[in-house]
Motif scaffolding. Structure first.
Motif, PDB file in Angstrom:
ATOM      1  N   LYS A   1       2.013   1.578  -9.572  1.00 44.05           N
ATOM      2  CA  LYS A   1       2.714   2.212  -8.449  1.00 44.05           C
ATOM      3  C   LYS A   1       1.718   2.584  -7.352  1.00 44.05           C
ATOM      4  CE  LYS A   1       6.784   4.342 -10.660  1.00 44.05           C
ATOM      5  NZ  LYS A   1       6.670   4.020 -12.086  1.00 44.05           N
ATOM      6  N   TYR A   2       0.614   3.168  -7.742  1.00 53.89           N
ATOM      7  CA  TYR A   2      -0.423   3.570  -6.787  1.00 53.89           C
ATOM      8  C   TYR A   2      -0.898   2.366  -5.969  1.00 53.89           C
ATOM      9  CZ  TYR A   2      -4.863   5.528  -5.107  1.00 53.89           C
ATOM     10  OH  TYR A   2      -5.912   5.952  -4.327  1.00 53.89           O
ATOM     11  N   SER A   3      -1.228   1.289  -6.656  1.00 51.41           N
ATOM     12  CA  SER A   3      -1.716   0.079  -5.967  1.00 51.41           C
ATOM     13  C   SER A   3      -0.621  -0.530  -5.091  1.00 51.41           C
ATOM     14  CB  SER A   3      -2.191  -0.954  -7.000  1.00 51.41           C
ATOM     15  OG  SER A   3      -3.250  -0.440  -7.774  1.00 51.41           O
ATOM     16  N   PHE A   4       0.606  -0.502  -5.608  1.00 49.23           N
ATOM     17  CA  PHE A   4       1.728  -1.072  -4.855  1.00 49.23           C
ATOM     18  C   PHE A   4       1.982  -0.284  -3.574  1.00 49.23           C
ATOM     19  CE2 PHE A   4       6.341  -1.416  -4.022  1.00 49.23           C
ATOM     20  CZ  PHE A   4       6.422  -2.784  -3.854  1.00 49.23           C
ATOM     21  N   PHE A   5       1.929   1.045  -3.658  1.00 46.68           N
ATOM     22  CA  PHE A   5       2.141   1.870  -2.469  1.00 46.68           C
ATOM     23  C   PHE A   5       1.059   1.605  -1.419  1.00 46.68           C
ATOM     24  CE2 PHE A   5       4.278   5.255  -5.351  1.00 46.68           C
ATOM     25  CZ  PHE A   5       5.437   4.506  -5.351  1.00 46.68           C
ATOM     26  N   GLN A   6      -0.180   1.478  -1.857  1.00 51.37           N
ATOM     27  CA  GLN A   6      -1.260   1.167  -0.927  1.00 51.37           C
ATOM     28  C   GLN A   6      -1.000  -0.160  -0.213  1.00 51.37           C
ATOM     29  OE1 GLN A   6      -4.978   1.409  -3.239  1.00 51.37           O
ATOM     30  NE2 GLN A   6      -5.557   3.113  -1.907  1.00 51.37           N
ATOM     31  N   TYR A   7      -0.602  -1.156  -0.998  1.00 54.95           N
ATOM     32  CA  TYR A   7      -0.350  -2.490  -0.438  1.00 54.95           C
ATOM     33  C   TYR A   7       0.792  -2.460   0.576  1.00 54.95           C
ATOM     34  CZ  TYR A   7       1.182  -7.359  -0.238  1.00 54.95           C
ATOM     35  OH  TYR A   7       1.578  -8.601   0.194  1.00 54.95           O
ATOM     36  N   MET A   8       1.886  -1.768   0.234  1.00 55.13           N
ATOM     37  CA  MET A   8       3.045  -1.748   1.118  1.00 55.13           C
ATOM     38  C   MET A   8       2.765  -0.968   2.406  1.00 55.13           C
ATOM     39  SD  MET A   8       5.174  -3.709  -0.270  1.00 55.13           S
ATOM     40  CE  MET A   8       6.498  -3.444   0.908  1.00 55.13           C
ATOM     41  N   LEU A   9       2.011   0.124   2.319  1.00 54.68           N
ATOM     42  CA  LEU A   9       1.656   0.865   3.534  1.00 54.68           C
ATOM     43  C   LEU A   9       0.794   0.023   4.470  1.00 54.68           C
ATOM     44  CD1 LEU A   9       0.877   4.445   2.158  1.00 54.68           C
ATOM     45  CD2 LEU A   9       2.833   3.758   3.559  1.00 54.68           C
ATOM     46  N   LYS A  10       0.044  -0.871   3.881  1.00 57.54           N
ATOM     47  CA  LYS A  10      -0.856  -1.716   4.663  1.00 57.54           C
ATOM     48  C   LYS A  10      -0.134  -2.910   5.290  1.00 57.54           C
ATOM     49  CE  LYS A  10      -5.102  -4.463   4.173  1.00 57.54           C
ATOM     50  NZ  LYS A  10      -6.152  -4.937   3.225  1.00 57.54           N
ATOM     51  N   THR A  11       0.896  -3.419   4.621  1.00 57.30           N
ATOM     52  CA  THR A  11       1.453  -4.719   5.027  1.00 57.30           C
ATOM     53  C   THR A  11       2.889  -4.702   5.534  1.00 57.30           C
ATOM     54  OG1 THR A  11       2.206  -5.192   2.754  1.00 57.30           O
ATOM     55  CG2 THR A  11      -0.032  -5.902   3.353  1.00 57.30           C
ATOM     56  N   SER A  12       3.649  -3.641   5.273  1.00 55.63           N
ATOM     57  CA  SER A  12       5.084  -3.714   5.567  1.00 55.63           C
ATOM     58  C   SER A  12       5.380  -3.747   7.073  1.00 55.63           C
ATOM     59  CB  SER A  12       5.829  -2.547   4.925  1.00 55.63           C
ATOM     60  OG  SER A  12       5.435  -1.321   5.494  1.00 55.63           O
TER      61      SER A  12
ATOM     62  N   VAL B   1      10.491   1.306   6.131  1.00 55.77           N
ATOM     63  CA  VAL B   1       9.948   0.957   4.815  1.00 55.77           C
ATOM     64  C   VAL B   1       8.774   1.869   4.474  1.00 55.77           C
ATOM     65  CG1 VAL B   1       8.835  -0.856   3.452  1.00 55.77           C
ATOM     66  CG2 VAL B   1      10.709  -1.427   5.022  1.00 55.77           C
ATOM     67  N   GLU B   2       7.914   2.120   5.437  1.00 57.58           N
ATOM     68  CA  GLU B   2       6.769   3.017   5.196  1.00 57.58           C
ATOM     69  C   GLU B   2       7.253   4.431   4.844  1.00 57.58           C
ATOM     70  OE1 GLU B   2       4.685   2.607   8.837  1.00 57.58           O
ATOM     71  OE2 GLU B   2       3.858   0.633   8.342  1.00 57.58           O
ATOM     72  N   GLY B   3       8.290   4.885   5.542  1.00 56.55           N
ATOM     73  CA  GLY B   3       8.865   6.187   5.217  1.00 56.55           C
ATOM     74  C   GLY B   3       9.410   6.221   3.807  1.00 56.55           C
ATOM     75  N   TYR B   4      10.030   5.138   3.389  1.00 52.45           N
ATOM     76  CA  TYR B   4      10.576   5.063   2.027  1.00 52.45           C
ATOM     77  C   TYR B   4       9.461   5.086   0.985  1.00 52.45           C
ATOM     78  CZ  TYR B   4      13.860   3.733  -1.640  1.00 52.45           C
ATOM     79  OH  TYR B   4      14.638   3.723  -2.777  1.00 52.45           O
ATOM     80  N   ILE B   5       8.372   4.402   1.276  1.00 52.42           N
ATOM     81  CA  ILE B   5       7.223   4.409   0.359  1.00 52.42           C
ATOM     82  C   ILE B   5       6.631   5.815   0.265  1.00 52.42           C
ATOM     83  CG2 ILE B   5       4.850   3.586   0.055  1.00 52.42           C
ATOM     84  CD1 ILE B   5       6.930   1.547  -0.748  1.00 52.42           C
ATOM     85  N   ILE B   6       6.503   6.493   1.397  1.00 54.69           N
ATOM     86  CA  ILE B   6       5.942   7.855   1.404  1.00 54.69           C
ATOM     87  C   ILE B   6       6.834   8.800   0.599  1.00 54.69           C
ATOM     88  CG2 ILE B   6       5.391   9.822   2.896  1.00 54.69           C
ATOM     89  CD1 ILE B   6       4.607   7.698   5.042  1.00 54.69           C
ATOM     90  N   LYS B   7       8.152   8.605   0.697  1.00 55.27           N
ATOM     91  CA  LYS B   7       9.067   9.419  -0.119  1.00 55.27           C
ATOM     92  C   LYS B   7       8.822   9.174  -1.607  1.00 55.27           C
ATOM     93  CE  LYS B   7      13.312   9.751   1.252  1.00 55.27           C
ATOM     94  NZ  LYS B   7      14.733   9.426   1.539  1.00 55.27           N
ATOM     95  N   ASN B   8       8.562   7.914  -1.985  1.00 55.56           N
ATOM     96  CA  ASN B   8       8.246   7.592  -3.379  1.00 55.56           C
ATOM     97  C   ASN B   8       6.925   8.217  -3.810  1.00 55.56           C
ATOM     98  OD1 ASN B   8       9.854   5.443  -5.198  1.00 55.56           O
ATOM     99  ND2 ASN B   8      10.331   5.072  -3.033  1.00 55.56           N
TER     100      ASN B   8
ATOM    101  N   PRO C   1      -7.425   8.943  -1.106  1.00 54.62           N
ATOM    102  CA  PRO C   1      -7.380   7.736  -0.262  1.00 54.62           C
ATOM    103  C   PRO C   1      -5.950   7.343   0.136  1.00 54.62           C
ATOM    104  CG  PRO C   1      -8.880   7.412  -2.098  1.00 54.62           C
ATOM    105  CD  PRO C   1      -8.153   8.686  -2.373  1.00 54.62           C
ATOM    106  N   LEU C   2      -5.002   7.574  -0.772  1.00 59.96           N
ATOM    107  CA  LEU C   2      -3.607   7.264  -0.466  1.00 59.96           C
ATOM    108  C   LEU C   2      -3.063   8.233   0.587  1.00 59.96           C
ATOM    109  CD1 LEU C   2      -1.326   5.349  -1.269  1.00 59.96           C
ATOM    110  CD2 LEU C   2      -0.659   6.979  -3.043  1.00 59.96           C
ATOM    111  N   LEU C   3      -3.410   9.506   0.447  1.00 59.71           N
ATOM    112  CA  LEU C   3      -2.961  10.495   1.429  1.00 59.71           C
ATOM    113  C   LEU C   3      -3.532  10.205   2.814  1.00 59.71           C
ATOM    114  CD1 LEU C   3      -3.142  13.855  -0.580  1.00 59.71           C
ATOM    115  CD2 LEU C   3      -1.139  12.416  -0.111  1.00 59.71           C
ATOM    116  N   ARG C   4      -4.773   9.723   2.875  1.00 63.04           N
ATOM    117  CA  ARG C   4      -5.382   9.405   4.171  1.00 63.04           C
ATOM    118  C   ARG C   4      -4.627   8.278   4.871  1.00 63.04           C
ATOM    119  NH1 ARG C   4     -11.083   9.688   1.130  1.00 63.04           N
ATOM    120  NH2 ARG C   4     -11.308  11.983   1.147  1.00 63.04           N
ATOM    121  N   LYS C   5      -4.087   7.335   4.075  1.00 70.84           N
ATOM    122  CA  LYS C   5      -3.262   6.276   4.669  1.00 70.84           C
ATOM    123  C   LYS C   5      -1.946   6.841   5.193  1.00 70.84           C
ATOM    124  CE  LYS C   5      -4.656   1.912   2.472  1.00 70.84           C
ATOM    125  NZ  LYS C   5      -6.013   2.273   2.107  1.00 70.84           N
TER     126      LYS C   5
END
Length: 563
Positions: free
Chosen positions: A374-385, A390-397, A422-426
């Protein structure tokens, strides 16, 4: 008149040797036969063709004549011609003996070309009424191919028996004829999987007890098994090296990816031929191999394929335990491509039900990952979506995962402490600093603020489980301060535009004043003065909402510092 001409040429053929059947006779037969069908005398044509006395005509010449009768453009005539001519075509082909494969392939190709012209049923009622007779044509096709399928099946059984008893296999022309027959039937099955089966939505048995299209799909899968094709091997074809099949130039032509994706959908969504699958296949194994098909279907733009992709992905996921998929799977290309395709479905697909379904399946896929994944997936989606919603939905997750981690006994290394930072900084960043379009990025900004407010409330300064209190000064510099500046700049701009618009309305300088309001790089369409004023007030309300959350966060931080 046409019927008389047809009868005359048939009588001449009966009276002369086969070799004396001329090209002129063939032309008269073709033209007269077509005219008879167009005039409504199809039954008489069928009777003449099936009459044993007329079998002195050369089978291949007769076959070509019948296929020419088959070519129609009128929808009503297409279905009727297929219904009437398939039986005589079958009889002629059976007269060709073991060397029928190429003629069978030509016939099946011509028949399917006609079938593709017929409109598809899209509802249960349309399938029941069968207005354009597609369902009847599919039923007729099953009857037509049955003797050839039985022959191919018997050939396989005979070859197996011969191999077991004498350690030999058929050789020479006989083996080639058998393999060519099997190949033509395989081509037919692959084509029908691409159309019509990939294009239609099969009706559930509870909704339609007797479904011609469902029966047709079942017969196609039975045919594949009968000619020696393993259903589960076909489903996993994209990742399994297959044998070379005579008659095909390359594997993609032999086993089209669209056809295999349709096959996987029939098996896993509609449970056709599911009893042929080995029980040892784990849900994770099935998911991994189905991702190739899901990726292909979701990459298409037509809604029937998108719907099948969502259904196949959902069915593949529901059997997997929550929090069981490891981060290693994210190294597989399809596990990253499918979410990107899902984002497109959720954001730009015209159909609301498919967008909603896409979001549901997207969340289901998140639930199946373990915490590291989940951690890696959230990083990837924040970077690429590249989409605020979608980014808001990921942040809610992310917020939900942090909340779970902070519960007693649920501590994990990924959503608290050093790994979380590192995730919070993104999360706590503005794409363009103070000049970020706040309306365009509203979903992301509000979810980021809600997460920060949650962390300040939930995490004690003395415990600092998430690391938020040591990171707060950076968040202030890179996120909160630029956001305040952006809110002030945006409010000033929109207040000025509101003032100008209201003045223009009062002076009635224009009957329909035009205001250029931009969201991102796109200008909104021209609006009336009332609509412009309403939109500007809505934007100002949004800035007030952002500011109120900012103020609340400042108050909470001050309270924590004082305590």
């Amino acid at each position: 008149m046409a019927l008389e001409q047809l009868s005359d040429v048939v009588q001449r053929c009966q009276a002369v040797p086969v070799d004396n059947y001329t090209t002129e006779d063939h032309d008269v037969f073709t033209v007269a036969g077509r005219t008879c069908i167009e005039e409504g005398n199809s039954a008489q044509v069928l009777s003449i063709v099936l009459d044993d006395k007329n079998q002195t005509c050369r089978p291949k010449e007769l076959l070509i004549g019948l296929l020419e009768q088959l070519e129609q453009d009128d929808l009503d005539t297409i279905a009727e011609s297929l219904h009437l001519l398939l039986i005589p075509l079958q009889k002629v082909l059976l007269c060709l003996g073991s060397r029928k494969a190429s003629s069978l392939g030509m016939t099946l190709s011509s028949v399917l070309d006609q079938v593709t012209k017929l409109p598809l049923p899209h509802t249960k009622e349309q399938e029941e009424d069968d207005v354009f007779s597609l369902c009847r044509c599919c039923t007729d096709l099953v009857t037509f191919i049955r003797p050839f399928v039985l022959e191919a099946k018997q050939n396989l059984l005979n070859s197996k028996a011969l191999s077991e008893t004498t350690d030999k296999t058929p050789v020479g022309g006989r083996l080639q004829d058998q393999e060519e027959l099997r190949t033509e039937l395989l081509k037919f099955c692959m084509k029908t999987l691409s159309h019509p089966l990939l294009e239609v939505q099969l009706t559930h048995p509870d909704t339609l007890a007797v479904s011609p299209l469902r029966n047709f799909a079942t017969e196609i899968l039975n045919t594949l098994s009968a000619i020696g094709e393993s259903i589960h091997s076909l489903v996993y074809q994209p990742l399994v090296k297959r044998k070379v099949v005579p008659g095909f130039l390359e594997e993609e032509v032999c086993y089209p990816k669209d056809s295999l994706a349709c096959l996987a959908h029939l098996v896993f969504v509609h449970h056709l031929a599911v009893d042929t699958f080995p029980c040892v296949y784990s849900p994770v194994f099935c998911l991994r191999y189905n991702m190739e098909h899901v990726c292909l279907l979701l990459s298409r733009t037509d809604e029937s394929r998108i719907q099948k992709g969502l259904e196949l992905y959902e069915k593949s996921l529901v059997r997997v335990e929550n929090c069981s998929l490891s981060a290693d799977l994210l190294e597989i290309k399809t596990f990253l491509m499918v979410p990107q395709n899902l984002v497109k479905v959720m954001t730009i697909c015209p159909r609301h039900d498919l967008r909603t379904k896409g979001l549901k399946v997207f969340q289901l896929s998140i639930d199946k990952f373990d915490t590291e994944a989940k951690y890696s997936f959230f990083q990837y989606m924040l970077k690429t979506s590249n989409h605020s919603g979608v980014e808001g939905y990921i942040i809610k997750n992310i917020k939900n995962q942090i909340d779970i981690a902070l519960q007693p006994g649920n501590s994990n290394t990924w959503f608290e402490g050093v790994h979380l930072l590192p995730l919070l900084r993104k999360v706590f960043s503005l794409p363009d600093g103070p000049e970020t379009d706040l309306l365009q990025y509203l979903d992301r900004i509000m979810e980021s603020l809600n997460l920060l407010r949650y962390l300040v409330i939930r995490d004690k300064v003395t415990e600092n489980q998430t690391g938020i209190w040591t990171e707060l000064y950076k968040i202030e510099a890179t996120f909160l301060r630029p956001l305040r500046v952006g809110v002030n700049m945006s409010r000033a701009h929109y207040e000025r535009e509101l003032c100008n618009t209201m003045e223009a309305k009062k002076s009635k300088a224009k009957e329909e004043s035009v205001l250029s309001v931009s969201v991102g790089d796109e200008k909104l369409p021209n609006m009336t003065s009332e609509s412009q004023i309403q939109a500007l007030h809505s934007a100002l309300h949004t800035f007030d909402m952002i500011e109120s959350v900012l103020v609340r966060i400042e108050e909470l931080v001050e309270m924590k510092d004082n305590n």
